[in-house]
Design an enzyme around this catalytic site. Sequence first.
Site, PDB file in Angstrom:
ATOM      1  N   SER A 177      46.151   6.629 -85.510  1.00  0.00           N
ATOM      2  CA  SER A 177      47.577   5.999 -85.872  1.00  0.00           C
ATOM      3  C   SER A 177      47.332   6.188 -87.398  1.00  0.00           C
ATOM      4  O   SER A 177      48.642   5.720 -87.958  1.00  0.00           O
ATOM      5  CB  SER A 177      47.717   4.345 -85.458  1.00  0.00           C
ATOM      6  OG  SER A 177      48.158   4.451 -84.088  1.00  0.00           O
ATOM      7  N   ALA A 180      46.446   1.419 -69.197  1.00  0.00           N
ATOM      8  CA  ALA A 180      46.781   0.429 -67.994  1.00  0.00           C
ATOM      9  C   ALA A 180      45.246   0.287 -67.678  1.00  0.00           C
ATOM     10  O   ALA A 180      43.967  -0.489 -67.893  1.00  0.00           O
ATOM     11  CB  ALA A 180      47.121  -0.811 -67.806  1.00  0.00           C
ATOM     12  N   THR A 196      41.902   2.864 -67.982  1.00  0.00           N
ATOM     13  CA  THR A 196      41.851   3.880 -69.380  1.00  0.00           C
ATOM     14  C   THR A 196      41.470   5.363 -68.873  1.00  0.00           C
ATOM     15  O   THR A 196      42.441   6.142 -69.835  1.00  0.00           O
ATOM     16  CB  THR A 196      40.484   3.215 -70.409  1.00  0.00           C
ATOM     17  OG1 THR A 196      40.836   2.321 -71.223  1.00  0.00           O
ATOM     18  CG2 THR A 196      40.312   4.072 -71.163  1.00  0.00           C
ATOM     19  N   TYR A 250      53.233  -5.010 -83.278  1.00  0.00           N
ATOM     20  CA  TYR A 250      52.463  -3.464 -82.844  1.00  0.00           C
ATOM     21  C   TYR A 250      53.397  -2.373 -81.918  1.00  0.00           C
ATOM     22  O   TYR A 250      52.655  -2.778 -81.052  1.00  0.00           O
ATOM     23  CB  TYR A 250      51.824  -3.181 -83.108  1.00  0.00           C
ATOM     24  CG  TYR A 250      50.549  -2.051 -83.711  1.00  0.00           C
ATOM     25  CD1 TYR A 250      50.527  -1.679 -84.979  1.00  0.00           C
ATOM     26  CD2 TYR A 250      50.184  -1.360 -82.981  1.00  0.00           C
ATOM     27  CE1 TYR A 250      50.484  -0.792 -85.491  1.00  0.00           C
ATOM     28  CE2 TYR A 250      49.449   0.389 -83.309  1.00  0.00           C
ATOM     29  CZ  TYR A 250      49.141   0.742 -84.479  1.00  0.00           C
ATOM     30  OH  TYR A 250      49.532   1.727 -84.864  1.00  0.00           O
ATOM     31  N   ARG A 290      48.434  -0.590 -93.891  1.00  0.00           N
ATOM     32  CA  ARG A 290      48.297  -1.910 -93.775  1.00  0.00           C
ATOM     33  C   ARG A 290      47.747  -2.083 -95.395  1.00  0.00           C
ATOM     34  O   ARG A 290      47.587  -1.078 -95.486  1.00  0.00           O
ATOM     35  CB  ARG A 290      46.932  -1.372 -92.370  1.00  0.00           C
ATOM     36  CG  ARG A 290      47.791  -1.696 -91.499  1.00  0.00           C
ATOM     37  CD  ARG A 290      46.039  -1.891 -90.406  1.00  0.00           C
ATOM     38  NE  ARG A 290      45.925  -1.124 -89.125  1.00  0.00           N
ATOM     39  CZ  ARG A 290      47.134  -2.082 -87.956  1.00  0.00           C
ATOM     40  NH1 ARG A 290      47.388  -3.313 -88.463  1.00  0.00           N
ATOM     41  NH2 ARG A 290      47.398  -1.193 -86.732  1.00  0.00           N
ATOM     42  N   THR A 292      44.547   1.991 -89.998  1.00  0.00           N
ATOM     43  CA  THR A 292      43.128   1.798 -88.870  1.00  0.00           C
ATOM     44  C   THR A 292      43.786   2.865 -87.820  1.00  0.00           C
ATOM     45  O   THR A 292      45.541   3.656 -87.806  1.00  0.00           O
ATOM     46  CB  THR A 292      42.631   0.594 -87.994  1.00  0.00           C
ATOM     47  OG1 THR A 292      44.470   0.372 -87.604  1.00  0.00           O
ATOM     48  CG2 THR A 292      42.075   0.004 -89.602  1.00  0.00           C
ATOM     49  N   GLY A 293      43.290   4.051 -86.862  1.00  0.00           N
ATOM     50  CA  GLY A 293      43.718   5.069 -85.921  1.00  0.00           C
ATOM     51  C   GLY A 293      42.492   4.995 -84.445  1.00  0.00           C
ATOM     52  O   GLY A 293      41.181   4.741 -85.090  1.00  0.00           O
ATOM     53  N   ASN A 339      38.035   2.592 -76.493  1.00  0.00           N
ATOM     54  CA  ASN A 339      37.502   2.387 -75.901  1.00  0.00           C
ATOM     55  C   ASN A 339      36.615   1.310 -75.587  1.00  0.00           C
ATOM     56  O   ASN A 339      36.296   0.806 -74.795  1.00  0.00           O
ATOM     57  CB  ASN A 339      38.120   2.376 -74.360  1.00  0.00           C
ATOM     58  CG  ASN A 339      38.621   1.647 -73.413  1.00  0.00           C
ATOM     59  OD1 ASN A 339      39.507   0.411 -73.212  1.00  0.00           O
ATOM     60  ND2 ASN A 339      37.777   1.630 -72.220  1.00  0.00           N
TER      61      ASN A 339
END
Length: 420
Positions: free
Chosen positions: A109, A168, A170, A206, A334, A348-349, A376
């Site tokens: 991101s 939902a 991963t 977001y 941000r 952040t990404g 994750n």
Amino acid sequence: MTVSPHRRLAVSATLIAAIVGAMAPATAAHAAPAKPAVPFAPASAAPTADPAPDMEGVTAALNAAMANGAPGAMARLTGPDGVRTRAVGVRDRVSGAAMDTRARFRVGSVSKTFSSVVLLQLVDEGALELDAPVNRYLPGLLPDDRITVRHLLTHRSGLADYTDKMFAQTVPGFEAVRNRVFGYRELLDLSLAEPRTTEPGAAYKYSNTNFVVVGMLIEKVTGKAVGREYERRIIEPLRLRHTSYVHPDTRIKGTHVRGYLHPDEAGAPLVDSTEQTVSWAQSAGAIISDPADLNTFMTALMRGRLLSPRMLEAMTSVTPTDATNTRFYGLGLRRYDLTCGTRVYGHTGTVQGFYTYAFATRDGRRSLSAMANTSNRGAANTALGGTLEAAFCGKKPAATARTARSATALPAEADLPERR
């Protein structure tokens, strides 16, 4: 007539070479930015003194990311005293190759800031207006004419994030889209099939969908692919030689870091997620870069090399994203307020297998890029965020160390659903 920011960049090679130097931001007169529909925190920076970076603290944060499941991690800091780098662990679990601060990786991101810069350049050029309805430029696209361009960039559109349902589960979710090529409209339709989260402009929520629509706007008003606009307006002028947008190619060229995705099930083996189209993200998260290029990009942005003063002021005018009064969001950007009073701007990404932080001070004097090759695993992401405090605030007296640790222990903001 206002000259577009990317044209200004091309005037001389001297400007390009100076992005990590000490030149001041451009000061040409522009009209005042339109006020956001919600209160915002001013973009002024404080304080003026630059504490010496705590590189031991940076290394500790990288090691903490490893202790929480990342095979490796790295950081690159630029400032008045030059460049400092740290790397721990491995960039490839099979070959055992050590983490390398010259290696490329998927920035997730952080791509949103690239997309926002392109769109704000187009606003400066008069191609569209921040507070105009999106449907003015893409007729009938969205179900609510009240959703504006600004709402997309600030995550206040109310458009549901399609990745919540997509990932939902991963690993199964990732494997289902690893090699798939989506059209923008397909991704938007996934969002529109879900209930909207807020009324337009009402609250920050977001959503990757916002920047899918940003990509659609860029392509509509320019008539060119979003990847070409990244190249023409950012990558080529700043000479970001290791930054690319290769969608839908799955490869990362040259020396690169391999990414590892944690399954939802405890004890399950890591999944090598390096090769993927990232078509599920596109203008919301498909850029590839390296630490040096991210430093250059954030420094150039904060020093006014990419946007007019009017647009940079709009981009850095922020609203809170949580109740801590330390985290904020502007236009694809941000802001974090650190314990020492320093404010840093960036993004952040998260993309499968990679966590990234890319931030700079408002004056562009200092910048940090950090990466851990997992995802994750929210604890690893939170630990990686500790590089910001160490790099920008330096060593802390023992009396304040406990407070600083408490601040950096705030959970990392999630750019994708986190199941672990």
